[in-house]
Design a protein around this motif. Structure first.
Motif, PDB file in Angstrom:
ATOM      1  N   MET A  57       0.851  -1.196   0.000  1.00  0.00           N
ATOM      2  CA  MET A  57       0.000   0.000   0.000  1.00  0.00           C
ATOM      3  C   MET A  57       0.891   1.252   0.000  1.00  0.00           C
ATOM      4  N   ASN A  58       0.572   2.243  -0.855  1.00  0.00           N
ATOM      5  CA  ASN A  58       1.410   3.442  -0.890  1.00  0.00           C
ATOM      6  C   ASN A  58       1.033   4.414   0.244  1.00  0.00           C
ATOM      7  N   THR A  59       1.862   5.472   0.382  1.00  0.00           N
ATOM      8  CA  THR A  59       1.683   6.388   1.525  1.00  0.00           C
ATOM      9  C   THR A  59       0.300   7.039   1.517  1.00  0.00           C
ATOM     10  N   ARG A  60      -0.134   7.479   0.335  1.00  0.00           N
ATOM     11  CA  ARG A  60      -1.458   8.121   0.238  1.00  0.00           C
ATOM     12  C   ARG A  60      -2.546   7.185   0.774  1.00  0.00           C
ATOM     13  N   SER A  61      -2.500   5.921   0.309  1.00  0.00           N
ATOM     14  CA  SER A  61      -3.532   4.973   0.733  1.00  0.00           C
ATOM     15  C   SER A  61      -3.438   4.695   2.227  1.00  0.00           C
ATOM     16  N   ARG A  62      -2.210   4.697   2.755  1.00  0.00           N
ATOM     17  CA  ARG A  62      -2.063   4.441   4.198  1.00  0.00           C
ATOM     18  C   ARG A  62      -2.635   5.611   5.009  1.00  0.00           C
ATOM     19  N   ILE A  63      -2.390   6.843   4.530  1.00  0.00           N
ATOM     20  CA  ILE A  63      -2.954   8.010   5.229  1.00  0.00           C
ATOM     21  C   ILE A  63      -4.481   7.922   5.210  1.00  0.00           C
ATOM     22  N   LEU A  64      -5.001   7.573   4.036  1.00  0.00           N
ATOM     23  CA  LEU A  64      -6.457   7.445   3.918  1.00  0.00           C
ATOM     24  C   LEU A  64      -6.993   6.392   4.875  1.00  0.00           C
ATOM     25  N   GLN A  65      -6.284   5.285   4.930  1.00  0.00           N
ATOM     26  CA  GLN A  65      -6.732   4.200   5.810  1.00  0.00           C
ATOM     27  C   GLN A  65      -6.753   4.665   7.275  1.00  0.00           C
ATOM     28  N   GLU A  66      -5.699   5.408   7.662  1.00  0.00           N
ATOM     29  CA  GLU A  66      -5.654   5.919   9.041  1.00  0.00           C
ATOM     30  C   GLU A  66      -6.837   6.858   9.288  1.00  0.00           C
ATOM     31  N   LEU A  67      -7.103   7.723   8.298  1.00  0.00           N
ATOM     32  CA  LEU A  67      -8.214   8.671   8.446  1.00  0.00           C
ATOM     33  C   LEU A  67      -9.552   7.946   8.561  1.00  0.00           C
ATOM     34  N   ARG A  68      -9.724   6.932   7.717  1.00  0.00           N
ATOM     35  CA  ARG A  68     -10.990   6.184   7.718  1.00  0.00           C
ATOM     36  C   ARG A  68     -11.215   5.466   9.037  1.00  0.00           C
ATOM     37  N   THR A  69     -10.112   4.948   9.615  1.00  0.00           N
ATOM     38  CA  THR A  69     -10.296   4.096  10.796  1.00  0.00           C
ATOM     39  C   THR A  69     -10.185   4.887  12.102  1.00  0.00           C
ATOM     40  N   THR A  70     -10.027   6.210  11.994  1.00  0.00           N
ATOM     41  CA  THR A  70      -9.955   7.011  13.219  1.00  0.00           C
ATOM     42  C   THR A  70     -11.283   7.727  13.443  1.00  0.00           C
ATOM     43  N   ASP A  71     -11.810   7.510  14.621  1.00  0.00           N
ATOM     44  CA  ASP A  71     -13.045   8.216  14.994  1.00  0.00           C
ATOM     45  C   ASP A  71     -12.614   9.566  15.543  1.00  0.00           C
ATOM     46  N   GLY A  72     -13.015  10.649  14.905  1.00  0.00           N
ATOM     47  CA  GLY A  72     -12.599  11.968  15.412  1.00  0.00           C
ATOM     48  C   GLY A  72     -11.279  12.412  14.791  1.00  0.00           C
ATOM     49  N   TRP A  73     -10.471  13.126  15.592  1.00  0.00           N
ATOM     50  CA  TRP A  73      -9.257  13.755  15.055  1.00  0.00           C
ATOM     51  C   TRP A  73      -8.076  12.784  15.027  1.00  0.00           C
TER      52      TRP A  73
END
Ligand code: BTN
Length: 328
Positions: free
Chosen positions: A1-17
């Motif tokens: 998984m590339n960096t962009r997709s990893r950032i997206l994944q972190e954003l998707r799986t984080t509730d809130g900030w």
């Protein structure tokens, strides 16, 4: 998984900030790199809030068919198999896939477009592909099949398309021979299989499929028989294109594996069950004539078997089924 997709994944799986500092530490990239990726995601339609001392918060996702939005709904093993090519606009995904195939692209190469300027249908017809409202995609396969087995891939794609729509919506479309998908008598999807042959076996096959999802009725072509429709125009609600494509890919992977393992009879049965024409009296319009009879099935080449009144079985290789006369 590339960096962009990893950032997206972190954003998707984080509730809130999501804290910028911890994100950069976790991904082992600089804060500047994180904010550059976030800016690009925002440009691509992701609504991401950012606030000093708090970090980032994902508010909404764009309605796009990018690899990030589609493959997130697929099991990791399947996602890893797919070589995904996303185009904002192209002439035809089948044409793009031909180029990739002749360059040696592997099986499960997938070309997906938001719109096509020269989408093609069967028999040289055009496939209208307005931006952002349908699925326009082509999957490249390299099955060890002789060319005469290629029609099985079209039957397979029709089954997968009908099943995918059944999974994501409350409706059950029917397959109209040879490979149109109808809902309430309207054509909502079509399949175009193109092949290139080697000395004995297929070199490659391209399954192109177009599904009208959220397309407004006035953006659809006017067809004299079996008028065009979209899933939204018929059901009155909107659907997530990315989820439907992911569902298509999941069902496809299962059904294709079964076919490669010898499940030809099973596929023909599945197709017939979804086609709803077995035993029915129909008329097929061919180039020079029409023929009427009772459908007794299809053969392994995808040809329609029609029993006429004189009890002869006719093998119909191509033609269009004439809609039943509502006055009879
Ligand atoms: C038909 O019903 O006539 C077949 C239509 C197939 C349309 C799809 S859209 C994606 C792929 N690219 C094309 O140019 N055609 C197929």
């Amino acid at each position: 998984m590339n960096t962009r997709s990893r950032i997206l994944q972190e954003l998707r799986t984080t509730d809130g900030w999501l804290n910028g500092q911890s994100l950069s530490r976790k991904l082992e990239i600089s804060r500047a790199a994180v904010s550059k990726h976030v800016a690009k995601l925002q440009k691509d339609g992701y609504k991401i809030e950012s606030a000093p001392n708090r970090g980032y918060r994902l508010r909404s996702l764009p309605d796009t068919m990018s690899a990030d939005e589609v493959l997130i709904h697929c099991p990791a093993k399947l996602a890893a198999k797919i070589s995904y090519h996303h185009r904002e606009e192209t002439t035809s995904t089948n044409q793009d896939a031909h180029i990739l195939a002749t360059d040696g692209a592997p099986e499960y190469t997938l070309v997906v477009a938001e719109s096509q300027s020269a989408g093609r249908g069967r028999r040289g017809r055009e496939w209208l592909s307005p931006a952002g409202s349908g699925i326009y995609a082509t999957i490249l396969l390299r099955p060890p099949f002789p060319p005469e087995d290629a029609p099985l891939l079209t039957l397979l794609a029709a089954v997968v398309t009908a099943e995918a729509i059944k999974h994501v919506s409350p409706v059950s479309p029917a397959i109209k021979w040879p490979n149109d998908i109808l809902l309430e008598g309207r054509k909502i999807a079509g399949i175009l299989t193109e092949i290139s042959t080697g000395p004995d076996l297929l070199d490659y096959a391209l399954i192109g499929f177009g599904i009208n999802i959220n397309t407004a009725q006035n953006r659809l072509p006017r067809r004299p028989i079996y008028p065009a429709g979209s899933l939204a125009s018929i059901t009155g609600r909107k659907f997530k294109r990315a989820e439907i494509l992911a569902c298509w890919l999941k069902i496809f992977a299962t059904e294709y594996r079964k076919l490669l393992q010898g499940g030809r009879e099973q596929l023909l049965k599945h197709w017939l069950a979804l086609s709803n024409i077995k035993g029915k009296k129909i008329t097929v319009r061919r180039i020079n004539d029409s023929i009427s009879g009772n459908v007794s099935g299809i053969d392994s080449t995808g040809a329609l078997l029609l029993q006429t009144d004189d009890n002869c079985i006719h093998t119909i290789l191509s033609g269009d089924i004439v809609p039943p006369d509502p006055t009879h």
